[in-house]
Design an enzyme around this catalytic site. Structure first.
Site, PDB file in Angstrom:
ATOM      1  N   CYS A 277      30.536-118.425  67.928  1.00 19.08           N
ATOM      2  CA  CYS A 277      29.086-119.594  67.610  1.00 19.08           C
ATOM      3  C   CYS A 277      28.341-119.375  67.438  1.00 19.08           C
ATOM      4  O   CYS A 277      27.773-119.440  66.765  1.00 19.08           O
ATOM      5  CB  CYS A 277      30.093-120.415  68.888  1.00 19.08           C
ATOM      6  SG  CYS A 277      31.478-121.771  68.770  1.00 19.08           S
ATOM      7  N   ILE A 278      27.821-118.711  69.130  1.00 15.51           N
ATOM      8  CA  ILE A 278      25.855-118.289  69.329  1.00 15.51           C
ATOM      9  C   ILE A 278      25.526-117.147  68.582  1.00 15.51           C
ATOM     10  O   ILE A 278      24.777-117.390  68.035  1.00 15.51           O
ATOM     11  CB  ILE A 278      26.140-118.005  70.756  1.00 15.51           C
ATOM     12  CG1 ILE A 278      26.401-118.985  71.958  1.00 15.51           C
ATOM     13  CG2 ILE A 278      24.645-117.412  70.920  1.00 15.51           C
ATOM     14  CD1 ILE A 278      26.382-119.247  72.483  1.00 15.51           C
TER      15      ILE A 278
END
Ligand SMILES: NC(=O)c1ccc[n+]([C@@H]2O[C@H](COP(=O)([O-])OP(=O)(O)OC[C@H]3O[C@@H](n4cnc5c(N)ncnc54)[C@H](O)[C@@H]3O)[C@@H](O)[C@H]2O)c1
Length: 456
Positions: A277-278
Protein backbone atom coordinates in the site's frame (compact mmCIF):
# COMPACT_ATOMS: atom_id res chain seq x y z
CA UNK A 1 -38.30 -4.74 -13.66
CA UNK A 2 -38.31 -1.12 -12.42
CA UNK A 3 -35.28 0.38 -10.66
CA UNK A 4 -37.18 0.42 -7.40
CA UNK A 5 -38.21 -3.26 -7.65
CA UNK A 6 -34.67 -4.38 -8.56
CA UNK A 7 -33.20 -2.37 -5.71
CA UNK A 8 -35.83 -3.54 -3.20
CA UNK A 9 -35.33 -7.15 -4.25
CA UNK A 10 -31.59 -6.94 -3.65
CA UNK A 11 -32.00 -5.08 -0.35
CA UNK A 12 -34.36 -7.81 0.86
CA UNK A 13 -31.92 -10.55 -0.12
CA UNK A 14 -29.19 -8.73 1.83
CA UNK A 15 -31.51 -8.24 4.80
CA UNK A 16 -32.60 -11.89 4.96
CA UNK A 17 -29.10 -13.18 4.07
CA UNK A 18 -30.28 -15.08 1.00
CA UNK A 19 -27.97 -12.97 -1.19
CA UNK A 20 -24.95 -14.86 -2.50
CA UNK A 21 -21.77 -12.84 -2.12
CA UNK A 22 -18.80 -13.08 -4.45
CA UNK A 23 -15.30 -11.92 -3.59
CA UNK A 24 -12.85 -11.67 -6.49
CA UNK A 25 -9.26 -12.07 -5.32
CA UNK A 26 -9.01 -13.97 -2.03
CA UNK A 27 -5.75 -12.60 -0.66
CA UNK A 28 -4.85 -10.33 2.27
CA UNK A 29 -7.98 -8.24 1.69
CA UNK A 30 -10.41 -10.63 0.03
CA UNK A 31 -10.16 -13.59 2.43
CA UNK A 32 -10.88 -11.64 5.66
CA UNK A 33 -13.76 -9.89 3.88
CA UNK A 34 -15.15 -13.21 2.60
CA UNK A 35 -14.99 -14.58 6.16
CA UNK A 36 -16.90 -11.57 7.54
CA UNK A 37 -19.67 -12.04 4.98
CA UNK A 38 -19.79 -15.77 5.77
CA UNK A 39 -19.91 -15.09 9.52
CA UNK A 40 -22.79 -12.66 8.91
CA UNK A 41 -24.76 -15.62 7.48
CA UNK A 42 -24.27 -15.27 3.73
CA UNK A 43 -23.15 -17.92 1.29
CA UNK A 44 -19.85 -16.63 -0.09
CA UNK A 45 -18.03 -17.61 -3.27
CA UNK A 46 -14.37 -16.63 -3.41
CA UNK A 47 -13.20 -16.47 -7.02
CA UNK A 48 -9.47 -16.43 -7.65
CA UNK A 49 -7.32 -17.13 -10.70
CA UNK A 50 -4.79 -18.94 -8.51
CA UNK A 51 -5.56 -22.67 -8.41
CA UNK A 52 -3.03 -22.98 -5.57
CA UNK A 53 -4.94 -20.53 -3.36
CA UNK A 54 -8.29 -22.15 -4.16
CA UNK A 55 -7.05 -25.69 -3.46
CA UNK A 56 -5.43 -24.62 -0.23
CA UNK A 57 -8.59 -22.93 1.05
CA UNK A 58 -10.81 -25.84 0.03
CA UNK A 59 -8.45 -28.13 1.97
CA UNK A 60 -9.27 -25.96 4.98
CA UNK A 61 -5.94 -24.17 5.17
CA UNK A 62 -5.34 -20.44 5.24
CA UNK A 63 -2.57 -18.55 3.45
CA UNK A 64 -3.39 -15.31 5.25
CA UNK A 65 -2.02 -14.81 8.75
CA UNK A 66 -5.05 -12.83 9.98
CA UNK A 67 -7.47 -15.65 9.08
CA UNK A 68 -7.15 -18.95 10.93
CA UNK A 69 -7.41 -22.32 9.21
CA UNK A 70 -10.12 -23.21 11.75
CA UNK A 71 -12.21 -20.28 10.58
CA UNK A 72 -11.89 -21.36 6.94
CA UNK A 73 -12.70 -24.98 7.85
CA UNK A 74 -15.82 -23.96 9.79
CA UNK A 75 -17.14 -21.87 6.93
CA UNK A 76 -16.33 -24.47 4.25
CA UNK A 77 -17.96 -27.22 6.34
CA UNK A 78 -21.07 -25.07 6.94
CA UNK A 79 -21.38 -24.51 3.18
CA UNK A 80 -21.01 -20.77 3.70
CA UNK A 81 -17.68 -20.41 1.91
CA UNK A 82 -16.35 -22.00 -1.26
CA UNK A 83 -13.32 -20.96 -3.26
CA UNK A 84 -13.27 -21.48 -7.00
CA UNK A 85 -11.36 -20.74 -10.17
CA UNK A 86 -14.58 -21.06 -12.20
CA UNK A 87 -15.56 -17.64 -13.47
CA UNK A 88 -19.07 -18.84 -14.33
CA UNK A 89 -19.85 -19.11 -10.62
CA UNK A 90 -19.87 -15.31 -10.44
CA UNK A 91 -23.23 -15.50 -12.18
CA UNK A 92 -24.67 -17.01 -8.97
CA UNK A 93 -23.66 -13.90 -7.01
CA UNK A 94 -25.98 -11.07 -6.04
CA UNK A 95 -23.14 -8.87 -4.82
CA UNK A 96 -19.48 -8.95 -5.82
CA UNK A 97 -16.54 -7.23 -4.13
CA UNK A 98 -13.32 -6.92 -6.11
CA UNK A 99 -10.07 -7.19 -4.14
CA UNK A 100 -7.43 -7.87 -6.78
CA UNK A 101 -3.91 -6.39 -6.75
CA UNK A 102 -3.20 -2.89 -8.04
CA UNK A 103 0.58 -2.80 -8.48
CA UNK A 104 2.73 -0.32 -10.33
CA UNK A 105 4.41 -0.96 -13.66
CA UNK A 106 8.19 -0.75 -14.03
CA UNK A 107 7.75 2.94 -14.87
CA UNK A 108 5.70 3.46 -11.67
CA UNK A 109 2.45 3.94 -13.52
CA UNK A 110 -0.75 2.16 -12.38
CA UNK A 111 -0.94 -1.43 -13.58
CA UNK A 112 -4.66 -1.96 -14.04
CA UNK A 113 -4.34 -5.43 -15.61
CA UNK A 114 -5.89 -7.25 -12.63
CA UNK A 115 -8.77 -4.80 -12.17
CA UNK A 116 -9.57 -4.89 -15.89
CA UNK A 117 -9.46 -8.66 -15.96
CA UNK A 118 -11.77 -8.87 -12.90
CA UNK A 119 -14.12 -6.30 -14.45
CA UNK A 120 -14.24 -8.33 -17.69
CA UNK A 121 -15.01 -11.50 -15.70
CA UNK A 122 -17.92 -9.78 -13.96
CA UNK A 123 -19.15 -8.26 -17.21
CA UNK A 124 -19.29 -11.72 -18.81
CA UNK A 125 -21.33 -13.05 -15.86
CA UNK A 126 -23.35 -9.95 -14.99
CA UNK A 127 -27.12 -9.94 -14.76
CA UNK A 128 -29.75 -7.49 -13.50
CA UNK A 129 -30.07 -7.25 -9.72
CA UNK A 130 -26.34 -7.40 -8.95
CA UNK A 131 -24.23 -5.05 -6.87
CA UNK A 132 -20.55 -4.69 -7.82
CA UNK A 133 -18.08 -2.96 -5.52
CA UNK A 134 -14.45 -2.26 -6.32
CA UNK A 135 -12.23 -2.38 -3.21
CA UNK A 136 -8.76 -2.38 -4.79
CA UNK A 137 -6.86 0.83 -4.12
CA UNK A 138 -6.79 2.89 -7.30
CA UNK A 139 -6.79 6.36 -8.84
CA UNK A 140 -9.89 8.59 -8.69
CA UNK A 141 -12.10 7.84 -11.68
CA UNK A 142 -11.40 4.10 -12.00
CA UNK A 143 -14.88 2.90 -10.98
CA UNK A 144 -16.63 5.26 -13.37
CA UNK A 145 -14.14 5.03 -16.23
CA UNK A 146 -13.17 1.33 -16.21
CA UNK A 147 -15.84 -0.64 -14.35
CA UNK A 148 -19.08 1.13 -15.26
CA UNK A 149 -18.60 1.03 -19.08
CA UNK A 150 -17.81 -2.70 -19.06
CA UNK A 151 -21.07 -3.45 -17.25
CA UNK A 152 -23.06 -1.04 -19.40
CA UNK A 153 -21.67 -2.73 -22.52
CA UNK A 154 -23.76 -5.75 -21.42
CA UNK A 155 -26.90 -3.62 -21.75
CA UNK A 156 -27.20 -3.06 -18.00
CA UNK A 157 -28.07 0.41 -16.74
CA UNK A 158 -26.00 1.32 -13.70
CA UNK A 159 -28.18 2.52 -10.83
CA UNK A 160 -31.18 0.81 -12.39
CA UNK A 161 -30.34 -2.80 -13.29
CA UNK A 162 -26.99 -3.06 -11.56
CA UNK A 163 -25.48 -1.14 -8.64
CA UNK A 164 -21.85 -0.05 -8.74
CA UNK A 165 -19.72 1.48 -6.00
CA UNK A 166 -16.20 1.92 -4.71
CA UNK A 167 -15.33 1.07 -1.12
CA UNK A 168 -11.67 1.20 -0.14
CA UNK A 169 -10.26 -1.66 1.89
CA UNK A 170 -8.42 -0.43 4.97
CA UNK A 171 -7.17 -3.73 6.37
CA UNK A 172 -4.00 -3.45 8.45
CA UNK A 173 -2.47 -6.94 8.50
CA UNK A 174 -1.32 -8.03 11.94
CA UNK A 175 -3.22 -5.27 13.76
CA UNK A 176 -4.46 -6.89 16.99
CA UNK A 177 -7.23 -4.32 17.55
CA UNK A 178 -8.61 -3.24 14.18
CA UNK A 179 -9.69 -5.76 11.58
CA UNK A 180 -12.22 -5.90 8.77
CA UNK A 181 -15.33 -5.88 11.00
CA UNK A 182 -14.50 -2.98 13.30
CA UNK A 183 -12.75 -0.72 10.79
CA UNK A 184 -15.30 1.79 9.41
CA UNK A 185 -16.00 1.29 5.71
CA UNK A 186 -16.31 4.24 3.32
CA UNK A 187 -18.69 3.71 0.38
CA UNK A 188 -19.23 5.90 -2.69
CA UNK A 189 -21.76 4.82 -5.35
CA UNK A 190 -22.30 5.93 -8.94
CA UNK A 191 -25.94 6.84 -8.13
CA UNK A 192 -27.85 7.27 -4.84
CA UNK A 193 -29.38 3.80 -5.36
CA UNK A 194 -25.87 2.35 -5.79
CA UNK A 195 -24.68 3.86 -2.51
CA UNK A 196 -27.82 2.68 -0.71
CA UNK A 197 -27.39 -0.92 -1.84
CA UNK A 198 -23.62 -1.01 -1.26
CA UNK A 199 -24.03 0.52 2.22
CA UNK A 200 -26.67 -2.09 3.11
CA UNK A 201 -24.33 -4.82 1.87
CA UNK A 202 -21.42 -3.76 4.07
CA UNK A 203 -23.60 -2.82 7.05
CA UNK A 204 -24.56 -6.51 7.17
CA UNK A 205 -21.08 -7.46 8.36
CA UNK A 206 -19.14 -4.28 9.23
CA UNK A 207 -19.84 -2.21 12.34
CA UNK A 208 -19.72 1.26 10.77
CA UNK A 209 -20.39 2.28 7.19
CA UNK A 210 -19.58 5.81 6.01
CA UNK A 211 -21.35 6.88 2.80
CA UNK A 212 -19.73 9.55 0.63
CA UNK A 213 -21.20 11.32 -2.37
CA UNK A 214 -19.30 9.64 -5.23
CA UNK A 215 -16.92 6.81 -6.11
CA UNK A 216 -14.24 9.42 -6.82
CA UNK A 217 -14.52 10.73 -3.23
CA UNK A 218 -14.22 7.16 -1.88
CA UNK A 219 -11.25 6.45 -4.16
CA UNK A 220 -9.55 9.62 -2.96
CA UNK A 221 -10.21 8.83 0.74
CA UNK A 222 -7.95 5.80 0.51
CA UNK A 223 -5.26 7.72 -1.36
CA UNK A 224 -5.38 10.54 1.19
CA UNK A 225 -4.99 8.05 4.06
CA UNK A 226 -1.98 6.35 2.54
CA UNK A 227 -0.42 9.55 1.24
CA UNK A 228 -0.78 10.97 4.76
CA UNK A 229 1.21 8.02 6.08
CA UNK A 230 3.83 8.14 3.32
CA UNK A 231 4.38 11.89 3.80
CA UNK A 232 4.58 11.69 7.59
CA UNK A 233 6.94 8.73 7.46
CA UNK A 234 9.02 10.72 4.95
CA UNK A 235 9.07 13.66 7.34
CA UNK A 236 10.13 11.59 10.32
CA UNK A 237 12.78 9.79 8.26
CA UNK A 238 14.17 13.17 7.29
CA UNK A 239 14.07 14.22 10.97
CA UNK A 240 16.13 11.10 11.72
CA UNK A 241 18.73 12.15 9.14
CA UNK A 242 18.70 15.70 10.53
CA UNK A 243 19.14 14.40 14.10
CA UNK A 244 22.01 12.18 12.97
CA UNK A 245 23.82 15.13 11.41
CA UNK A 246 23.18 17.25 14.51
CA UNK A 247 24.25 14.50 16.90
CA UNK A 248 20.85 14.46 18.61
CA UNK A 249 18.99 11.26 19.48
CA UNK A 250 16.02 11.18 17.06
CA UNK A 251 14.01 8.76 19.22
CA UNK A 252 14.33 10.98 22.25
CA UNK A 253 13.12 13.99 20.22
CA UNK A 254 10.18 12.10 18.75
CA UNK A 255 9.11 10.58 22.09
CA UNK A 256 9.29 13.96 23.78
CA UNK A 257 7.31 15.63 20.98
CA UNK A 258 4.68 12.89 21.35
CA UNK A 259 3.99 13.99 24.93
CA UNK A 260 2.13 16.97 23.44
CA UNK A 261 -1.50 16.00 23.95
CA UNK A 262 -2.76 17.78 20.82
CA UNK A 263 -1.55 18.76 17.36
CA UNK A 264 1.14 16.09 17.02
CA UNK A 265 0.87 12.53 15.80
CA UNK A 266 3.76 10.16 16.41
CA UNK A 267 5.43 8.46 13.45
CA UNK A 268 8.72 6.61 13.79
CA UNK A 269 11.65 6.48 11.40
CA UNK A 270 12.83 3.21 9.90
CA UNK A 271 14.77 1.53 7.11
CA UNK A 272 12.17 2.50 4.48
CA UNK A 273 8.55 1.68 3.68
CA UNK A 274 7.07 -1.55 2.40
CA UNK A 275 3.92 -3.52 1.78
CA UNK A 276 1.40 -3.41 -1.00
CA UNK A 277 0.00 0.00 0.00
CA UNK A 278 2.07 2.89 1.30
CA UNK A 279 4.98 2.74 -1.17
CA UNK A 280 2.61 2.27 -4.12
CA UNK A 281 -0.75 3.93 -3.56
CA UNK A 282 0.36 7.59 -3.55
CA UNK A 283 1.83 6.99 -7.03
CA UNK A 284 -1.69 6.24 -8.28
CA UNK A 285 -2.65 9.77 -7.31
CA UNK A 286 0.61 11.24 -8.65
CA UNK A 287 -0.03 9.50 -11.99
CA UNK A 288 -3.62 10.72 -12.20
CA UNK A 289 -2.55 14.27 -11.44
CA UNK A 290 0.21 14.10 -14.09
CA UNK A 291 -2.54 13.45 -16.64
CA UNK A 292 -4.04 16.76 -15.45
CA UNK A 293 -0.66 18.49 -15.72
CA UNK A 294 -0.27 18.81 -11.94
CA UNK A 295 2.81 17.69 -10.02
CA UNK A 296 2.15 16.16 -6.59
CA UNK A 297 5.19 17.56 -4.79
CA UNK A 298 4.57 16.12 -1.30
CA UNK A 299 4.13 12.62 -2.73
CA UNK A 300 7.26 12.87 -4.85
CA UNK A 301 9.39 14.23 -2.01
CA UNK A 302 8.17 11.64 0.51
CA UNK A 303 8.86 8.88 -2.00
CA UNK A 304 12.36 10.21 -2.62
CA UNK A 305 13.21 10.34 1.09
CA UNK A 306 11.62 7.00 1.98
CA UNK A 307 13.18 5.14 -0.93
CA UNK A 308 16.59 6.52 0.02
CA UNK A 309 16.44 4.99 3.53
CA UNK A 310 17.84 1.54 2.60
CA UNK A 311 20.94 3.30 1.24
CA UNK A 312 21.19 5.26 4.48
CA UNK A 313 21.05 1.97 6.42
CA UNK A 314 23.74 0.38 4.28
CA UNK A 315 25.95 3.43 4.75
CA UNK A 316 25.42 3.10 8.52
CA UNK A 317 26.47 -0.55 8.35
CA UNK A 318 29.54 0.28 6.25
CA UNK A 319 30.60 3.04 8.66
CA UNK A 320 30.08 0.84 11.71
CA UNK A 321 32.17 -1.94 10.15
CA UNK A 322 34.78 0.61 9.17
CA UNK A 323 35.04 1.64 12.83
CA UNK A 324 36.01 -1.99 13.51
CA UNK A 325 38.54 -1.90 10.62
CA UNK A 326 36.37 -4.18 8.47
CA UNK A 327 35.31 -3.59 4.87
CA UNK A 328 31.73 -4.29 3.80
CA UNK A 329 33.12 -6.55 1.06
CA UNK A 330 33.38 -10.07 2.46
CA UNK A 331 31.70 -9.18 5.78
CA UNK A 332 29.07 -11.57 7.10
CA UNK A 333 25.84 -9.69 7.71
CA UNK A 334 22.80 -11.17 9.42
CA UNK A 335 19.57 -9.30 8.61
CA UNK A 336 16.98 -9.66 11.36
CA UNK A 337 13.48 -9.40 9.92
CA UNK A 338 12.60 -9.24 6.23
CA UNK A 339 8.83 -8.65 6.50
CA UNK A 340 7.92 -5.04 5.76
CA UNK A 341 6.59 -4.52 9.27
CA UNK A 342 6.40 -6.07 12.70
CA UNK A 343 4.75 -9.46 13.33
CA UNK A 344 3.58 -10.15 9.79
CA UNK A 345 4.82 -12.46 7.03
CA UNK A 346 4.55 -10.14 4.01
CA UNK A 347 7.81 -9.20 2.22
CA UNK A 348 6.24 -7.26 -0.65
CA UNK A 349 8.18 -4.03 -1.27
CA UNK A 350 9.99 -4.64 2.03
CA UNK A 351 12.99 -2.33 2.57
CA UNK A 352 14.87 -5.44 3.76
CA UNK A 353 15.00 -6.60 0.13
CA UNK A 354 16.70 -3.35 -0.91
CA UNK A 355 19.09 -3.49 2.04
CA UNK A 356 20.07 -7.09 1.18
CA UNK A 357 20.53 -6.25 -2.51
CA UNK A 358 22.67 -3.20 -1.74
CA UNK A 359 24.79 -5.14 0.76
CA UNK A 360 25.38 -7.91 -1.75
CA UNK A 361 26.21 -5.37 -4.46
CA UNK A 362 28.96 -4.21 -2.11
CA UNK A 363 30.24 -7.77 -1.78
CA UNK A 364 28.82 -8.60 1.68
CA UNK A 365 27.69 -12.14 2.52
CA UNK A 366 24.11 -11.82 3.70
CA UNK A 367 21.90 -14.23 5.63
CA UNK A 368 18.56 -13.47 7.22
CA UNK A 369 16.42 -14.62 10.10
CA UNK A 370 12.69 -13.94 10.26
CA UNK A 371 10.35 -15.96 12.50
CA UNK A 372 7.43 -15.14 10.17
CA UNK A 373 9.13 -15.65 6.78
CA UNK A 374 10.71 -19.10 6.37
CA UNK A 375 11.63 -18.42 2.79
CA UNK A 376 11.01 -15.95 0.00
CA UNK A 377 11.87 -15.56 -3.66
CA UNK A 378 13.47 -12.40 -4.94
CA UNK A 379 14.86 -11.83 -8.44
CA UNK A 380 14.36 -15.53 -9.17
CA UNK A 381 16.53 -16.48 -6.19
CA UNK A 382 15.09 -18.43 -3.23
CA UNK A 383 16.31 -17.45 0.22
CA UNK A 384 15.77 -19.30 3.47
CA UNK A 385 15.69 -18.02 7.02
CA UNK A 386 18.58 -19.25 9.18
CA UNK A 387 18.23 -20.16 12.87
CA UNK A 388 18.97 -17.39 15.31
CA UNK A 389 21.60 -19.55 16.97
CA UNK A 390 24.46 -18.37 19.15
CA UNK A 391 26.92 -19.61 16.50
CA UNK A 392 25.28 -17.48 13.78
CA UNK A 393 25.14 -14.40 16.01
CA UNK A 394 28.79 -14.78 16.99
CA UNK A 395 29.91 -15.40 13.40
CA UNK A 396 28.20 -12.28 12.02
CA UNK A 397 30.34 -9.18 11.55
CA UNK A 398 27.15 -7.17 11.88
CA UNK A 399 23.54 -7.97 12.80
CA UNK A 400 21.11 -5.53 11.23
CA UNK A 401 17.65 -5.19 12.75
CA UNK A 402 15.28 -4.27 9.92
CA UNK A 403 11.92 -5.55 11.24
CA UNK A 404 11.11 -5.31 14.95
CA UNK A 405 9.21 -8.61 15.31
CA UNK A 406 8.16 -9.02 18.91
CA UNK A 407 9.10 -12.67 19.22
CA UNK A 408 12.82 -12.08 18.68
CA UNK A 409 14.90 -12.06 21.87
CA UNK A 410 16.86 -8.86 21.28
CA UNK A 411 18.66 -9.12 24.62
CA UNK A 412 20.24 -12.37 23.38
CA UNK A 413 21.17 -10.58 20.14
CA UNK A 414 23.02 -7.74 21.90
CA UNK A 415 24.58 -10.21 24.35
CA UNK A 416 26.00 -12.52 21.68
CA UNK A 417 26.63 -10.39 18.58
CA UNK A 418 29.62 -8.13 18.13
CA UNK A 419 27.97 -5.27 16.24
CA UNK A 420 24.25 -4.50 15.98
CA UNK A 421 22.81 -1.90 13.61
CA UNK A 422 19.36 -1.20 15.01
CA UNK A 423 17.10 0.63 12.55
CA UNK A 424 14.01 0.35 14.81
CA UNK A 425 15.39 1.35 18.21
CA UNK A 426 14.27 -1.96 19.76
CA UNK A 427 17.51 -2.29 21.72
CA UNK A 428 17.18 1.08 23.46
CA UNK A 429 15.73 -0.25 26.69
CA UNK A 430 17.86 -3.40 26.91
CA UNK A 431 20.69 -4.05 29.31
CA UNK A 432 24.06 -3.28 27.74
CA UNK A 433 25.42 -6.47 26.16
CA UNK A 434 28.60 -7.41 24.35
CA UNK A 435 27.53 -5.73 21.13
CA UNK A 436 28.36 -2.25 20.00
CA UNK A 437 24.95 -0.89 18.97
CA UNK A 438 24.58 1.65 16.18
CA UNK A 439 21.22 3.29 15.56
CA UNK A 440 19.55 4.60 12.43
CA UNK A 441 19.91 8.13 13.73
CA UNK A 442 22.61 9.26 16.09
CA UNK A 443 23.49 7.35 19.20
CA UNK A 444 21.62 4.68 21.12
CA UNK A 445 23.73 3.18 23.90
CA UNK A 446 27.22 1.94 23.26
CA UNK A 447 27.61 3.42 19.81
CA UNK A 448 30.33 5.62 18.44
CA UNK A 449 30.41 9.42 18.61
CA UNK A 450 27.92 11.32 16.46
CA UNK A 451 29.32 12.75 13.26
CA UNK A 452 28.36 15.34 10.77
CA UNK A 453 27.74 15.10 7.01
CA UNK A 454 27.67 11.33 6.46
CA UNK A 455 25.55 8.85 8.45
CA UNK A 456 27.63 7.68 11.38
N1 LIG B 1 -2.65 -6.04 1.80
C1 LIG B 1 -3.05 -4.97 2.42
O1 LIG B 1 -2.65 -4.70 3.55
C2 LIG B 1 -4.04 -4.02 1.79
C3 LIG B 1 -4.67 -3.07 2.60
C4 LIG B 1 -5.59 -2.21 2.06
C5 LIG B 1 -5.86 -2.27 0.69
N2 LIG B 1 -5.22 -3.18 -0.10
C6 LIG B 1 -5.55 -3.20 -1.52
O2 LIG B 1 -6.39 -4.34 -1.78
C7 LIG B 1 -6.11 -4.86 -3.08
C8 LIG B 1 -5.77 -6.34 -2.98
O3 LIG B 1 -4.56 -6.47 -2.24
P1 LIG B 1 -4.14 -7.79 -1.51
O4 LIG B 1 -3.00 -7.43 -0.62
O5 LIG B 1 -5.33 -8.47 -0.92
O6 LIG B 1 -3.61 -8.68 -2.74
P2 LIG B 1 -3.23 -10.24 -2.73
O7 LIG B 1 -2.15 -10.38 -3.74
O8 LIG B 1 -3.02 -10.72 -1.35
O9 LIG B 1 -4.54 -10.95 -3.26
C9 LIG B 1 -5.06 -10.72 -4.52
C10 LIG B 1 -5.63 -12.02 -5.09
O10 LIG B 1 -6.25 -11.68 -6.31
C11 LIG B 1 -6.07 -12.77 -7.20
N3 LIG B 1 -6.33 -12.28 -8.56
C12 LIG B 1 -5.56 -11.50 -9.35
N4 LIG B 1 -6.19 -11.21 -10.50
C13 LIG B 1 -7.39 -11.82 -10.43
C14 LIG B 1 -8.50 -11.90 -11.32
N5 LIG B 1 -8.50 -11.26 -12.48
N6 LIG B 1 -9.56 -12.62 -10.94
C15 LIG B 1 -9.58 -13.28 -9.75
N7 LIG B 1 -8.57 -13.24 -8.87
C16 LIG B 1 -7.49 -12.51 -9.21
C17 LIG B 1 -4.66 -13.21 -6.94
O11 LIG B 1 -4.45 -14.55 -7.37
C18 LIG B 1 -4.58 -13.07 -5.41
O12 LIG B 1 -4.93 -14.26 -4.74
C19 LIG B 1 -5.00 -4.00 -3.66
O13 LIG B 1 -5.56 -2.97 -4.44
C20 LIG B 1 -4.36 -3.38 -2.43
O14 LIG B 1 -3.75 -2.14 -2.71
C21 LIG B 1 -4.33 -4.08 0.43
Amino acid sequence: MTESATRQGLLEKIENRSAVIGVIGIGYVGLPLAMEFAKAGFKVIGYDVSARVVELLMRGESHIQDVSAAEVQTMVAAGRFAATTLEARLNECDAISIAVPTPLSKTRDPDMTFVLSAADSIARQARPGMCVVLESTTYPGTTRELLQPRLEAQGLVVGNDIFVAFSPERVDPGNPVFHTKNTPKVVGGITPACVEVACALYASCIDTVVPVSSPEAAELVKLLENTFRAVNIGLVNEIAIICDKLGVDAWEVIDAAATKPFGFMKFTPGPGIGGHCIPLDPHYLAWKMRTLNYKTRFIDLASEINSHMPEWVVQKIANALNDACKPLRGSRILVLGVAYKRDIDDVRESPALDVIRLLENHGAQVQYHDPHVNEFREDGHMRQSVDLSEAILIAADAVVIITDHQQINYQRVVDQAELVVDTRNVTAKLTQGKARVVGLASTPRGSSEPRSLQPA
